[in-house]
Design a protein around this motif. Structure first.
Motif, PDB file in Angstrom:
ATOM      1  N   GLU A 137       0.804  -1.106   0.052  1.00 27.43           N
ATOM      2  CA  GLU A 137       0.090   0.038   0.016  1.00 27.43           C
ATOM      3  C   GLU A 137       0.704   1.273  -0.017  1.00 27.43           C
ATOM      4  OE1 GLU A 137      -3.275   0.390  -0.043  1.00 27.43           O
ATOM      5  OE2 GLU A 137      -3.491  -1.830  -0.255  1.00 27.43           O
TER       6      GLU A 137
ATOM      7  N   TYR B 254       3.424  14.186  -5.044  1.00 25.32           N
ATOM      8  CA  TYR B 254       3.058  12.812  -4.969  1.00 25.32           C
ATOM      9  C   TYR B 254       4.515  12.282  -3.960  1.00 25.32           C
ATOM     10  CZ  TYR B 254      -0.751  12.481  -8.131  1.00 25.32           C
ATOM     11  OH  TYR B 254      -1.814  12.451  -8.681  1.00 25.32           O
TER      12      TYR B 254
ATOM     13  N   THR C  64      -1.260   9.453  -2.627  1.00 21.31           N
ATOM     14  CA  THR C  64      -2.917   9.476  -3.002  1.00 21.31           C
ATOM     15  C   THR C  64      -3.596  10.873  -2.246  1.00 21.31           C
ATOM     16  OG1 THR C  64      -3.259   8.078  -0.949  1.00 21.31           O
ATOM     17  CG2 THR C  64      -2.499   7.098  -3.307  1.00 21.31           C
ATOM     18  N   LYS C  65      -4.543  11.149  -2.751  1.00 21.46           N
ATOM     19  CA  LYS C  65      -5.469  12.055  -2.233  1.00 21.46           C
ATOM     20  C   LYS C  65      -5.886  11.591  -0.576  1.00 21.46           C
ATOM     21  CE  LYS C  65      -9.574  13.087  -3.784  1.00 21.46           C
ATOM     22  NZ  LYS C  65     -10.695  13.702  -4.482  1.00 21.46           N
TER      23      LYS C  65
END
Length: 209
Positions: A14, A65, A70-71
């Motif tokens: 992740e 980034y 990720t947002k």
């Protein structure tokens, strides 16, 4: 052979936020978080894009980034920072509320929440997200409940006997206020906070010996 190949394959890790190691990195992250707060408030969480956030920070998308792949990770970092600010604000009440009644302490907590929302209006957007991790949500609630409990322990007369229930009640009312305040249509009833505040004061007065 096929089974062996499948079993040897590893799932992709992740993505994780990158913690800055130098002062310049900390300053860069602070700028990125401030830009995210601005864009989330203006556009809403779902509509906001990483490109818009990078532009608001006068940063390249690659730099954004680099720290936040990720947002979701960016929103989480900002959300956690704002929750820490709220906890800090509640902790600052400790000296000023010594010797006050539970009802007066409840009023002070509501006042501090209102001040916090004025200072960090993007918190309402962050709290309304549908992708807040359950584990982090539970941890944040536990931390806020602990802060509220610590304040109520200063009440005179003591409400120690009911303190766990009262802390949970205050926390739930604060959650309702935050949820009600995030109203994209602007149709929320402005009297709601006053009514909740009055209800809490009455309840806290009832448990005071």
């Amino acid at each position: 052979m096929t089974d062996m190949r499948v079993s040897s394959q590893k799932s992709s890790p992740e993505p994780q936020s990158r913690a800055p190691k130098r002062q310049r990195g900390h300053e860069r992250v602070a700028v990125l978080l401030a830009a995210a707060a601005k864009v989330f408030l203006e556009k809403g969480y779902d509509a906001a894009t990483m490109t818009e956030i990078a532009a608001a920070a006068n940063s390249s998308i690659g730099s954004l980034y680099q720290f936040f792949p990720t947002k979701l990770l960016l929103a989480e970092a900002l959300h956690i920072d704002r929750l820490q600010q709220l906890n800090n604000g509640l902790a600052e009440l400790a000296e000023g509320i010594r010797g006050q009644t539970a009802a007066e302490i409840g009023d002070a907590i509501f006042t501090r929440l209102g001040r916090f929302i004025e200072e960090y209006p993007e918190f309402l957007v962050l709290a309304a997200r549908r992708d807040v991790p359950k584990e982090r949500k539970a941890k944040s609630r536990a931390e806020l409940r602990a802060s509220i409990t610590a304040l109520l322990k200063n009440a005179e007369p003591s409400v120690e006997r009911d303190i766990d229930l009262l802390a949970s009640l205050v926390l739930e009312l604060l959650r309702i206020i935050v949820a009600a305040a995030y109203d994209p249509d602007g149709s929320g009833d402005p009297r709601l906070v006053s009514e909740l505040r009055r209800m809490l004061r009455k309840r806290l007065e009832e448990v005071t010996p």
